[in-house]
Design a protein around this motif. Sequence first.
Motif, PDB file in Angstrom:
ATOM      1  N   MET A   1       0.867  -1.172   0.000  1.00  0.00           N
ATOM      2  CA  MET A   1       0.000   0.000   0.000  1.00  0.00           C
ATOM      3  C   MET A   1       0.904   1.221   0.000  1.00  0.00           C
ATOM      4  SD  MET A   1      -2.823   0.817   2.867  1.00  0.00           S
ATOM      5  CE  MET A   1      -4.393   1.268   2.278  1.00  0.00           C
ATOM      6  N   THR A   2       1.139   1.783  -1.132  1.00  0.00           N
ATOM      7  CA  THR A   2       2.092   2.883  -1.196  1.00  0.00           C
ATOM      8  C   THR A   2       1.468   4.215  -0.830  1.00  0.00           C
ATOM      9  OG1 THR A   2       1.767   2.652  -3.565  1.00  0.00           O
ATOM     10  CG2 THR A   2       3.912   2.024  -2.699  1.00  0.00           C
ATOM     11  N   GLY A   3       0.617   4.760  -1.649  1.00  0.00           N
ATOM     12  CA  GLY A   3       0.066   6.092  -1.418  1.00  0.00           C
ATOM     13  C   GLY A   3      -0.714   6.222  -0.133  1.00  0.00           C
ATOM     14  N   ASP A   4      -1.779   5.437   0.009  1.00  0.00           N
ATOM     15  CA  ASP A   4      -2.633   5.548   1.191  1.00  0.00           C
ATOM     16  C   ASP A   4      -1.904   5.158   2.466  1.00  0.00           C
ATOM     17  OD1 ASP A   4      -4.688   6.359  -0.445  1.00  0.00           O
ATOM     18  OD2 ASP A   4      -5.630   4.389  -0.539  1.00  0.00           O
ATOM     19  N   GLY A   5      -1.104   4.114   2.398  1.00  0.00           N
ATOM     20  CA  GLY A   5      -0.355   3.690   3.570  1.00  0.00           C
ATOM     21  C   GLY A   5       0.635   4.744   4.019  1.00  0.00           C
ATOM     22  N   ASP A   6       1.271   5.393   3.033  1.00  0.00           N
ATOM     23  CA  ASP A   6       2.199   6.477   3.359  1.00  0.00           C
ATOM     24  C   ASP A   6       1.456   7.621   4.028  1.00  0.00           C
ATOM     25  OD1 ASP A   6       4.233   4.994   2.214  1.00  0.00           O
ATOM     26  OD2 ASP A   6       4.213   6.103   0.323  1.00  0.00           O
ATOM     27  N   ASP A   7       0.269   7.934   3.522  1.00  0.00           N
ATOM     28  CA  ASP A   7      -0.537   9.006   4.109  1.00  0.00           C
ATOM     29  C   ASP A   7      -0.923   8.657   5.542  1.00  0.00           C
ATOM     30  OD1 ASP A   7      -0.385  10.343   1.691  1.00  0.00           O
ATOM     31  OD2 ASP A   7      -2.405   9.794   1.059  1.00  0.00           O
ATOM     32  N   LEU A   8      -1.343   7.433   5.764  1.00  0.00           N
ATOM     33  CA  LEU A   8      -1.736   7.003   7.102  1.00  0.00           C
ATOM     34  C   LEU A   8      -0.529   6.997   8.041  1.00  0.00           C
ATOM     35  CD1 LEU A   8      -4.108   6.137   8.830  1.00  0.00           C
ATOM     36  CD2 LEU A   8      -3.732   3.787   8.072  1.00  0.00           C
ATOM     37  N   ALA A   9       0.608   6.559   7.537  1.00  0.00           N
ATOM     38  CA  ALA A   9       1.832   6.567   8.348  1.00  0.00           C
ATOM     39  C   ALA A   9       2.207   8.001   8.718  1.00  0.00           C
ATOM     40  CB  ALA A   9       2.968   5.880   7.603  1.00  0.00           C
ATOM     41  N   ALA A  10       2.045   8.937   7.805  1.00  0.00           N
ATOM     42  CA  ALA A  10       2.336  10.350   8.100  1.00  0.00           C
ATOM     43  C   ALA A  10       1.369  10.882   9.150  1.00  0.00           C
ATOM     44  CB  ALA A  10       2.261  11.190   6.826  1.00  0.00           C
ATOM     45  N   LEU A  11       0.103  10.519   9.037  1.00  0.00           N
ATOM     46  CA  LEU A  11      -0.876  10.928  10.052  1.00  0.00           C
ATOM     47  C   LEU A  11      -0.500  10.339  11.410  1.00  0.00           C
ATOM     48  CD1 LEU A  11      -4.263  10.543   8.135  1.00  0.00           C
ATOM     49  CD2 LEU A  11      -3.137  12.680   8.796  1.00  0.00           C
ATOM     50  N   GLN A  12      -0.048   9.095  11.409  1.00  0.00           N
ATOM     51  CA  GLN A  12       0.317   8.453  12.664  1.00  0.00           C
ATOM     52  C   GLN A  12       1.519   9.150  13.294  1.00  0.00           C
ATOM     53  OE1 GLN A  12       0.974   4.201  12.496  1.00  0.00           O
ATOM     54  NE2 GLN A  12       0.462   4.014  14.648  1.00  0.00           N
ATOM     55  N   ARG A  13       2.505   9.507  12.490  1.00  0.00           N
ATOM     56  CA  ARG A  13       3.665  10.224  13.029  1.00  0.00           C
ATOM     57  C   ARG A  13       3.229  11.552  13.653  1.00  0.00           C
ATOM     58  NH1 ARG A  13       5.882   8.138   8.344  1.00  0.00           N
ATOM     59  NH2 ARG A  13       5.591  10.082   7.195  1.00  0.00           N
ATOM     60  N   ARG A  14       2.329  12.245  12.989  1.00  0.00           N
ATOM     61  CA  ARG A  14       1.845  13.522  13.530  1.00  0.00           C
ATOM     62  C   ARG A  14       1.057  13.311  14.816  1.00  0.00           C
ATOM     63  NH1 ARG A  14      -1.341  18.447  10.602  1.00  0.00           N
ATOM     64  NH2 ARG A  14      -0.929  19.919  12.269  1.00  0.00           N
ATOM     65  N   ALA A  15       0.225  12.275  14.858  1.00  0.00           N
ATOM     66  CA  ALA A  15      -0.547  11.975  16.064  1.00  0.00           C
ATOM     67  C   ALA A  15       0.382  11.658  17.230  1.00  0.00           C
ATOM     68  CB  ALA A  15      -1.500  10.800  15.804  1.00  0.00           C
ATOM     69  N   VAL A  16       1.431  10.899  16.972  1.00  0.00           N
ATOM     70  CA  VAL A  16       2.385  10.544  18.020  1.00  0.00           C
ATOM     71  C   VAL A  16       3.135  11.791  18.496  1.00  0.00           C
ATOM     72  CG1 VAL A  16       4.511   9.236  18.487  1.00  0.00           C
ATOM     73  CG2 VAL A  16       2.568   8.128  17.356  1.00  0.00           C
ATOM     74  N   ALA A  17       3.453  12.692  17.589  1.00  0.00           N
ATOM     75  CA  ALA A  17       4.124  13.933  17.984  1.00  0.00           C
ATOM     76  C   ALA A  17       3.220  14.765  18.896  1.00  0.00           C
ATOM     77  CB  ALA A  17       4.517  14.740  16.748  1.00  0.00           C
ATOM     78  N   VAL A  18       1.936  14.819  18.579  1.00  0.00           N
ATOM     79  CA  VAL A  18       0.986  15.533  19.442  1.00  0.00           C
ATOM     80  C   VAL A  18       0.858  14.810  20.772  1.00  0.00           C
ATOM     81  CG1 VAL A  18      -1.431  16.233  19.700  1.00  0.00           C
ATOM     82  CG2 VAL A  18      -0.232  16.649  17.539  1.00  0.00           C
ATOM     83  N   ARG A  19       0.876  13.493  20.768  1.00  0.00           N
ATOM     84  CA  ARG A  19       0.827  12.719  22.009  1.00  0.00           C
ATOM     85  C   ARG A  19       2.009  13.075  22.896  1.00  0.00           C
ATOM     86  NH1 ARG A  19       0.249  11.406  26.424  1.00  0.00           N
ATOM     87  NH2 ARG A  19       0.662   9.351  27.261  1.00  0.00           N
ATOM     88  N   GLU A  20       3.175  13.231  22.293  1.00  0.00           N
ATOM     89  CA  GLU A  20       4.368  13.608  23.062  1.00  0.00           C
ATOM     90  C   GLU A  20       4.200  15.000  23.673  1.00  0.00           C
ATOM     91  OE1 GLU A  20       7.534  12.972  20.250  1.00  0.00           O
ATOM     92  OE2 GLU A  20       7.311  10.788  20.378  1.00  0.00           O
ATOM     93  N   LEU A  21       3.566  15.925  22.954  1.00  0.00           N
ATOM     94  CA  LEU A  21       3.285  17.253  23.510  1.00  0.00           C
ATOM     95  C   LEU A  21       2.333  17.145  24.701  1.00  0.00           C
ATOM     96  CD1 LEU A  21       2.876  19.332  20.225  1.00  0.00           C
ATOM     97  CD2 LEU A  21       4.813  19.385  21.827  1.00  0.00           C
ATOM     98  N   TYR A  22       1.306  16.322  24.543  1.00  0.00           N
ATOM     99  CA  TYR A  22       0.383  16.082  25.660  1.00  0.00           C
ATOM    100  C   TYR A  22       1.131  15.498  26.862  1.00  0.00           C
ATOM    101  CZ  TYR A  22      -4.342  16.864  23.784  1.00  0.00           C
ATOM    102  OH  TYR A  22      -5.498  17.425  23.311  1.00  0.00           O
TER     103      TYR A  22
END
Length: 116
Positions: A1-22
């Motif tokens: 899954m190239t395109g969609d999986g990459d998009d989801l992985a990018a969203l996950q990285r951003r979510a984890v970064a926000v989790r670290e801020l929390y």
Amino acid sequence: MTGDGDDLAALQRRAVAVRELYARADVTRYGRTWTTEEIMLGFVGDVGDLAKLVQGKEGVRPRADLDDALAHELADCLWSVLVLADAYGVDLPAAFSTTMDELTAHLAPDKDHPGS
């Protein structure tokens, strides 16, 4: 899954970064971070809020900012799913792709029995 999986992985990285801020903010406020169980409980609360907003979309619980509130709550729920997947080491793009393949195979008309 190239395109969609990459998009989801990018969203996950951003979510984890926000989790670290929390987590940093929680340590300052409360002396500790939320546990994974507490994140899950927060997700359950968000799903309840989402259910009320869906009722609003169906005319049962109207409110002025319904569309914005619905978008926000869906994003909150997605954040929780992404953070929980990261916490438990789930490759969410791969799991999603596999699950959709399984559902598609299960729901697709049976090629051996035309008309089903």
